[in-house]
Structures are given as structure tokens and as C-alpha cells.
Design a protein around this motif. Structure first.
Motif, mmCIF file in Angstrom:
data_model
loop_
_atom_site.group_PDB
_atom_site.id
_atom_site.type_symbol
_atom_site.label_atom_id
_atom_site.label_comp_id
_atom_site.label_asym_id
_atom_site.label_seq_id
_atom_site.Cartn_x
_atom_site.Cartn_y
_atom_site.Cartn_z
ATOM 1 N N ARG A 148 83.974 72.140 -54.413
ATOM 2 C CA ARG A 148 84.259 70.786 -53.945
ATOM 3 C C ARG A 148 84.522 69.856 -55.131
ATOM 4 N NH1 ARG A 148 80.452 66.399 -50.827
ATOM 5 N NH2 ARG A 148 81.984 64.741 -51.040
ATOM 6 N N PHE A 149 83.970 70.217 -56.301
ATOM 7 C CA PHE A 149 84.147 69.404 -57.504
ATOM 8 C C PHE A 149 84.969 70.158 -58.547
ATOM 9 C CE2 PHE A 149 80.750 67.484 -55.241
ATOM 10 C CZ PHE A 149 80.803 66.131 -55.548
ATOM 11 N N ASN A 150 85.941 70.898 -58.086
ATOM 12 C CA ASN A 150 86.770 71.713 -58.964
ATOM 13 C C ASN A 150 87.642 70.874 -59.893
ATOM 14 O OD1 ASN A 150 87.653 74.227 -59.924
ATOM 15 N ND2 ASN A 150 89.467 74.166 -58.612
ATOM 16 N N ASP A 151 87.839 69.606 -59.541
ATOM 17 C CA ASP A 151 88.661 68.742 -60.394
ATOM 18 C C ASP A 151 87.921 68.310 -61.655
ATOM 19 O OD1 ASP A 151 86.917 67.322 -58.788
ATOM 20 O OD2 ASP A 151 88.176 65.524 -58.715
ATOM 21 N N THR A 152 86.585 68.289 -61.595
ATOM 22 C CA THR A 152 85.788 67.896 -62.760
ATOM 23 C C THR A 152 85.014 69.050 -63.370
ATOM 24 O OG1 THR A 152 83.852 67.314 -61.397
ATOM 25 C CG2 THR A 152 85.494 65.571 -61.806
ATOM 26 N N ASN A 153 84.853 70.146 -62.615
ATOM 27 C CA ASN A 153 84.081 71.317 -63.051
ATOM 28 C C ASN A 153 82.611 70.996 -63.307
ATOM 29 O OD1 ASN A 153 86.391 72.799 -62.848
ATOM 30 N ND2 ASN A 153 86.724 73.022 -65.038
ATOM 31 N N ILE A 154 82.133 69.975 -62.634
ATOM 32 C CA ILE A 154 80.729 69.580 -62.739
ATOM 33 C C ILE A 154 80.225 69.229 -61.351
ATOM 34 C CG2 ILE A 154 79.107 67.857 -63.634
ATOM 35 C CD1 ILE A 154 81.030 67.463 -66.004
ATOM 36 N N ARG A 155 79.050 69.733 -60.985
ATOM 37 C CA ARG A 155 78.449 69.342 -59.716
ATOM 38 C C ARG A 155 76.974 69.084 -59.893
ATOM 39 N NH1 ARG A 155 78.782 69.925 -53.401
ATOM 40 N NH2 ARG A 155 77.366 68.204 -53.146
ATOM 41 N N LYS A 156 76.571 67.870 -59.587
ATOM 42 C CA LYS A 156 75.153 67.519 -59.551
ATOM 43 C C LYS A 156 74.727 67.450 -58.097
ATOM 44 C CE LYS A 156 71.828 63.896 -60.711
ATOM 45 N NZ LYS A 156 71.645 62.520 -61.248
ATOM 46 N N ILE A 157 73.613 68.095 -57.786
ATOM 47 C CA ILE A 157 73.137 68.109 -56.398
ATOM 48 C C ILE A 157 71.610 68.088 -56.398
ATOM 49 C CG2 ILE A 157 73.230 70.647 -56.298
ATOM 50 C CD1 ILE A 157 73.987 70.384 -53.329
ATOM 51 N N SER A 158 71.050 67.303 -55.504
ATOM 52 C CA SER A 158 69.589 67.258 -55.435
ATOM 53 C C SER A 158 69.059 68.615 -54.996
ATOM 54 C CB SER A 158 69.131 66.173 -54.458
ATOM 55 O OG SER A 158 69.365 66.571 -53.117
ATOM 56 N N LEU A 159 67.870 68.933 -55.410
ATOM 57 C CA LEU A 159 67.263 70.213 -55.047
ATOM 58 C C LEU A 159 67.117 70.306 -53.530
ATOM 59 C CD1 LEU A 159 66.183 72.720 -56.525
ATOM 60 C CD2 LEU A 159 63.892 71.731 -56.341
ATOM 61 N N GLU A 160 66.779 69.191 -52.908
ATOM 62 C CA GLU A 160 66.625 69.152 -51.461
ATOM 63 C C GLU A 160 67.943 69.464 -50.754
ATOM 64 O OE1 GLU A 160 65.315 65.942 -47.960
ATOM 65 O OE2 GLU A 160 65.180 65.405 -50.085
ATOM 66 N N ASP A 161 69.032 68.858 -51.211
ATOM 67 C CA ASP A 161 70.342 69.099 -50.593
ATOM 68 C C ASP A 161 70.831 70.515 -50.867
ATOM 69 O OD1 ASP A 161 70.404 66.547 -49.567
ATOM 70 O OD2 ASP A 161 71.730 65.731 -51.114
ATOM 71 N N PHE A 162 70.536 71.024 -52.043
ATOM 72 C CA PHE A 162 70.939 72.391 -52.384
ATOM 73 C C PHE A 162 70.278 73.394 -51.455
ATOM 74 C CE2 PHE A 162 70.085 76.342 -54.758
ATOM 75 C CZ PHE A 162 71.386 76.732 -55.047
ATOM 76 N N LYS A 163 68.980 73.267 -51.265
ATOM 77 C CA LYS A 163 68.258 74.187 -50.396
ATOM 78 C C LYS A 163 68.728 74.046 -48.949
ATOM 79 C CE LYS A 163 63.868 74.868 -50.986
ATOM 80 N NZ LYS A 163 62.415 74.616 -51.135
ATOM 81 N N ALA A 164 68.992 72.821 -48.521
ATOM 82 C CA ALA A 164 69.469 72.602 -47.153
ATOM 83 C C ALA A 164 70.823 73.262 -46.945
ATOM 84 C CB ALA A 164 69.554 71.107 -46.864
ATOM 85 N N ALA A 165 71.723 73.126 -47.908
ATOM 86 C CA ALA A 165 73.060 73.701 -47.783
ATOM 87 C C ALA A 165 73.012 75.218 -47.647
ATOM 88 C CB ALA A 165 73.922 73.314 -48.988
ATOM 89 N N LEU A 166 72.028 75.835 -48.274
ATOM 90 C CA LEU A 166 71.884 77.293 -48.211
ATOM 91 C C LEU A 166 71.011 77.746 -47.043
ATOM 92 C CD1 LEU A 166 73.143 76.968 -51.035
ATOM 93 C CD2 LEU A 166 71.675 78.825 -51.810
ATOM 94 N N GLY A 167 70.517 76.775 -46.265
ATOM 95 C CA GLY A 167 69.697 77.119 -45.104
ATOM 96 C C GLY A 167 68.320 77.641 -45.459
ATOM 97 N N ILE A 168 67.772 77.162 -46.584
ATOM 98 C CA ILE A 168 66.468 77.664 -47.041
ATOM 99 C C ILE A 168 65.500 76.508 -47.328
ATOM 100 C CG2 ILE A 168 67.285 79.874 -47.931
ATOM 101 C CD1 ILE A 168 67.451 78.585 -50.718
ATOM 102 N N SER A 169 65.626 75.424 -46.574
ATOM 103 C CA SER A 169 64.776 74.251 -46.805
ATOM 104 C C SER A 169 63.292 74.580 -46.683
ATOM 105 C CB SER A 169 65.138 73.132 -45.824
ATOM 106 O OG SER A 169 66.429 72.635 -46.097
ATOM 107 N N ASP A 170 62.979 75.545 -45.835
ATOM 108 C CA ASP A 170 61.575 75.886 -45.579
ATOM 109 C C ASP A 170 61.067 77.016 -46.466
ATOM 110 O OD1 ASP A 170 63.249 77.758 -44.422
ATOM 111 O OD2 ASP A 170 61.993 78.082 -42.663
#
Length: 229
Positions: A148-170
Motif C-alpha cells: 500500500r506504501f510502495n511509492d515510499t517503500n516505508i510503512r509505519k503501523i501500530s502494533l495493534e493495527d498490525f495484529k488486527a490486520a493479520l487476524g491475531i489480535s487475541d
């Protein structure tokens, strides 16, 4: 290798859902068959042979296709749209299996069509071949998140959002466990295609965000080749 592309709205890229690796590949294979700039048909079919060729599945493509279809029916998606949390489903009803023909037919839900059809802005595209040989669902989702950030080659994401995106919040309350079982294996697999690194960001003494930097190995090599000429 195929040259098909996958396109999703950014809302769907950053959404929270959990699918096994073959179910993810089924969704992506189906999306690669359509033009997301136009109205996508509500129904789409894919054969085991197509699935095998698109994803490089050498054995038991029929079985993997049917298992993926079953998993897809049971999975929901949680995303944020206009600051509102929305839960929706990939398919409207159980995927139809045409076993004699080695084929399945998906009926997209009306809700999900909004995020895969007639996209004009705020979307992410990448080549299907770039995820076809990935064996981990976490690797596929991480690849989508950074592309999604291929134009900058950098992605910052909160740990909470990262785990949620992978379906492993719990799961993986301790970062060391998340790193051992999710992040490191995904980076190792993606490392075949990308130069990718992750840095942890802290609030106080607690890790609260991840900072990914990445570049395509093929593009880097092409630049080196040009410099050496």
C-alpha cells in the motif's frame, strides 16, 4: 509465470480478517481475473486448473480449492470506512462446488463488492505472481500491507493495527512471541523477493508500532546493472 494483477481498496488492504493461505489465494486469484476499474460480476468461477496455474500448486489442486472455498464462507472482515467500523463477509452464500468439473463459483457479498469493484482512487495493486509462491497467510497479508506504501517503500503501523490486520489480535501478547512466530518467518519468506527490514517503535518501555522499510530486489539489481554499464 502469470502477469495478472490484484487490486483492492485501501480500506480492504488494512482490514482485519483471518483466512488460511489457500483461502487468501482463492480470493486473490479471483480478483486477478477481473478489471477492478469496471463493475465486477457478482458471481465468478475458477477451476482447479486455473487455481493451480495461477498459484503454482503442483499437487491436490482440487482439494486445496475446495478447502479454500469452505474457509472463505466462514470468514468475516472488519474494516473502517469514513471513521465507522463495518463488519462484512466475502461471499453471500456458501461457495458452490462443481466437483465433476473441478470448479467453484463464488457469489460476492453486496458489501464486499464496494471494495473490489469500480475502483477509481485509494486502492492498492500488485502482481499476483509476487504472492503466488508464498506459503504463509501472514506473509501474504504483510506483503499487502507494505505494498500500500510502495511509492515510499516505508510503512509505519501500530502494533495493534498490525495484529488486527493479520487476524491475531487475541494472540501473542508478548512481542517476543509475535516476533518469533509471525514477523520473523514472514520477513524470511518475503526476503526472497524484497530487501525488507523492521524496526520497533516504543512508547515508554512498551513496543507500540512497527516501522517497515523495503525495496524490490529485482529493481535494485536493475539499478546496479545500469550503473555498471
Amino acid at each position: 509465470m502469470n502477469n495478472y494483477s490484484v487490486t483492492k481498496s485501501n480500506n480492504l488492504i488494512d482490514a482485519s480478517y483471518k483466512l488460511n493461505v489457500q483461502a487468501q489465494k482463492l480470493v486473490l486469484a479471483c480478483l486477478s481475473k477481473v478489471d477492478s476499474r469496471k463493475a465486477i460480476p457478482k458471481e465468478i468461477s475458477i477451476t482447479a486448473l486455473e487455481f493451480s496455474e495461477l498459484m503454482g500448486i503442483e499437487h491436490n489442486a482440487h482439494r486445496e480449492l475446495y478447502k479454500a472455498a469452505d474457509a472463505l464462507f466462514k470468514s468475516s472482515i472488519t474494516l473502517v470506512d469514513n471513521n465507522e467500523e463495518v463488519e462484512l463477509y466475502w461471499v453471500q452464500k456458501k461457495v458452490k462446488k462443481l466437483k465433476g468439473q473441478g470448479k467453484v463459483t463464488l457469489v460476492w457479498s453486496d458489501d464486499v463488492l464496494k471494495y473490489i469493484s469500480q475502483l477509481r482512487s485509494r486502492f492498492t495493486s500488485y502482481k499476483l505472481r509476487d504472492i503466488a509462491d508464498l506459503q504463509s497467510s501472514h506473509s501474504i497479508r504483510l506483503y499487502e500491507l507494505i505494498m500500500r506504501f510502495n511509492d515510499t517503500n516505508i510503512r509505519k503501523i501500530s502494533l495493534e493495527d498490525f495484529k488486527a490486520a493479520l487476524g491475531i489480535s487475541d494472540k501473542y501478547e508478548q512481542y517476543k512471541d509475535l516476533n518469533k512466530w509471525v514477523i520473523k518467518p514472514a520477513l524470511k519468506e518475503l526476503g526472497k523477493k524484497l530487501d525488507i527490514e523492521v524496526t520497533t517503535l516504543k512508547t515508554g518501555r512498551k513496543i507500540t508500532a512497527l516501522y517497515f522499510t523495503f525495496s524490490d530486489k529485482k529493481e535494485v539489481q536493475q539499478e546496479l546493472d545500469l550503473q555498471q554499464r
